[in-house]
Scaffold this active site. Structure first.
Site, PDB file in Angstrom:
ATOM      1  N   GLU A 212       0.822  -1.210   0.000  1.00  0.00           N
ATOM      2  CA  GLU A 212       0.000   0.000   0.000  1.00  0.00           C
ATOM      3  C   GLU A 212       0.858   1.263   0.000  1.00  0.00           C
ATOM      4  OE1 GLU A 212      -3.076  -0.023  -0.619  1.00  0.00           O
ATOM      5  OE2 GLU A 212      -3.350  -2.178  -0.446  1.00  0.00           O
ATOM      6  N   HIS A 215       2.078   2.045  -3.423  1.00  0.00           N
ATOM      7  CA  HIS A 215       1.123   2.812  -4.226  1.00  0.00           C
ATOM      8  C   HIS A 215       1.254   4.307  -3.947  1.00  0.00           C
ATOM      9  CE1 HIS A 215      -0.847  -0.449  -6.147  1.00  0.00           C
ATOM     10  NE2 HIS A 215      -1.493  -0.917  -5.089  1.00  0.00           N
ATOM     11  N   CYS A 222       1.826  -4.389 -10.513  1.00  0.00           N
ATOM     12  CA  CYS A 222       2.833  -4.948 -11.408  1.00  0.00           C
ATOM     13  C   CYS A 222       2.234  -6.049 -12.272  1.00  0.00           C
ATOM     14  CB  CYS A 222       4.005  -5.496 -10.602  1.00  0.00           C
ATOM     15  SG  CYS A 222       5.331  -6.171 -11.633  1.00  0.00           S
TER      16      CYS A 222
END
Length: 317
Positions: A212, A215, A222
Site C-alpha cells: 500500500e 502505491h 505490477c
C-alpha cells in the site's frame, strides 16, 4: 493455471526504457546492481520469475489495467518523491492488536522496523493508536459474513483479514447477532475480537503494509514479473505473491528514494535476525506498566531471507 510470460525485449524496455536519458541513468548503476536487475531477463533465473495465475478470479484477469513501465513511472507528475523536508512515513494504528496494549505496541514496532528496512533511507514514525470512532469512518456489517467492515481511504488495511480463520465459518469475530448501527455509533467495536499474533500474520501484514505504501510512492500494480506489487483479490492470491519487488518495481522505488540495493537488502536481513529469539514473552495478564519484549515470530520469513541472501551474493560478486 496460466503463466504470464513476457519476452526479454519487452522486459528490458520496461526496466531500462528507450529514452536515452533513462538508459544513461541505468548505465550509471554499479556493476552489482545492474547484474541483479538483469536477472529480470534471464528465463532460468531463480530470483525473479513470471506471474502465475491460478484462477479466473485472480487480479490480472478480473481487473484489466495498463501496465506501468519504469519510464511511465518516472514521468508521472503526481507521484510522491521524498525530499529533505518530507522524508517520513507515518504509521497510524486504529485500535489495538492482541490481548494487551503491550502486545499491540510491540507488533507495530516490528512493522515500523520492517518498513524502515524496506523503504531504506526514510524515517518511519509511529503515531499514537486511536479508536475507530476517532477516524469518523463509516462502517457496515457484511450481510453474508457478519464481519465488521470499515469504509476507509488510501493506505489502510486490516489485521483481522490475515488471521488464520477470518474466512471460515468458525471465525470468532463474527457478530453473534445481526444489529443495525448508525454510522456514528461505534460501540460495536468495543472489545472486538483480534487475531492471535503469529508469524504468518506478521508476514501478511508486512506484505500489505509495503504494497500500500508502494502505491503512495506511485507504483501501480505490477504485471511484469512475480512481485509484491501484484494486485490480489483474495487471501490465497496475496499469499502466493512474493514479499519483495521485481527488478522493474525495484528500480522505480530506488529512483524515488535513492538507496543502494546492497544496503537495503542488508537492512532487511538485519530486521529478520534482530531480536527474534531468546527474548521473554508478554502474557495477557501483564499490564502496559510492566511490558516485556515479545519474541518476533519470523519463522514464515525463512524462505524469503534465503532469497535475499542470494540477491546479496549476486550484488557482491
Amino acid at each position: 493455471m496460466q503463466t504470464v510470460r513476457h519476452s526479454e525485449h519487452t522486459l528490458r524496455t520496461a526496466l531500462i526504457s528507450k529514452n536515452p536519458a533513462l538508459v544513461s541513468q541505468y548505465e550509471k548503476l554499479d556493476a552489482g546492481e545492474k547484474r541483479l536487475m538483469d536477472e529480470a531477463f534471464r528465463p532460468d533465473s531463480d530470483l525473479f520469475g513470471p506471474i502465475t495465475l491460478h484462477s479466473q478470479s485472480d487480479w490480472i484477469t478480473s481487473h484489466p489495467e495498463a501496465p506501468q513501465d519504469f519510464e511511465e513511472f518516472f514521468n508521472d507528475p503526481y507521484r510522491k518523491t521524498p525530499s529533505p523536508q518530507e522524508h517520513s512515513i507515518y504509521i497510524q494504528c486504529i485500535g489495538l492488536l492482541g490481548n494487551t496494549r503491550s502486545i499491540s505496541e510491540e507488533y507495530v514496532k516490528w512493522l515500523k522496523g520492517y518498513c524502515e528496512a524496506f523503504f531504506y533511507g526514510l524515517t518511519v514514525k509511529l503515531l499514537e493508536p486511536v479508536p475507530v470512532s476517532a477516524t469518523r469512518c463509516s462502517f457496515r456489517i457484511n450481510d453474508n459474513t457478519q464481519n465488521l467492515q470499515i469504509h476507509a481511504g488510501v493506505g489502510i488495511f486490516s489485521f483481522a483479514r490475515y488471521g488464520s480463520d477470518f474466512y471460515s465459518s468458525h471465525y470468532e469475530g463474527k457478530l453473534k447477532k445481526l444489529q443495525k448501527k448508525s454510522s456514528s455509533d461505534y460501540s460495536v467495536f468495543d472489545n472486538y475480537y483480534v487475531p492471535e499474533v503469529t508469524s504468518v500474520l506478521l508476514l501478511r501484514s508486512c506484505k500489505t503494509l509495503t504494497h500500500e505504501i508502494g502505491h503512495i510512492f506511485g507504483l501501480r500494480h505490477c504485471q511484469w514479473l512475480a512481485c509484491l506489487m501484484q494486485g490480489s483479490n483474495h487471501l490465497e492470491e496475496a499469499d502466493q505473491r512474493p514479499l519483495d519487488l521485481c527488478p522493474i518495481c525495484l528500480r522505480k522505488l530506488q529512483s524515488a528514494i535513492g538507496f543502494h540495493l546492497k544496503d537495503r537488502y542488508k537492512a532487511l536481513v538485519r530486521w529478520v535476525d534482530a531480536e527474534s529469539t531468546d527474548t521473554p514473552t508478554v502474557s495477557p495478564e501483564r499490564s502496559r506498566e510492566d511490558p516485556l519484549s515479545l519474541p518476533k515470530p519470523v519463522e514464515a520469513f525463512k524462505e524469503w531471507r534465503e532469497w535475499i541472501t542470494k540477491c546479496l551474493a549476486v550484488l557482491q560478486k
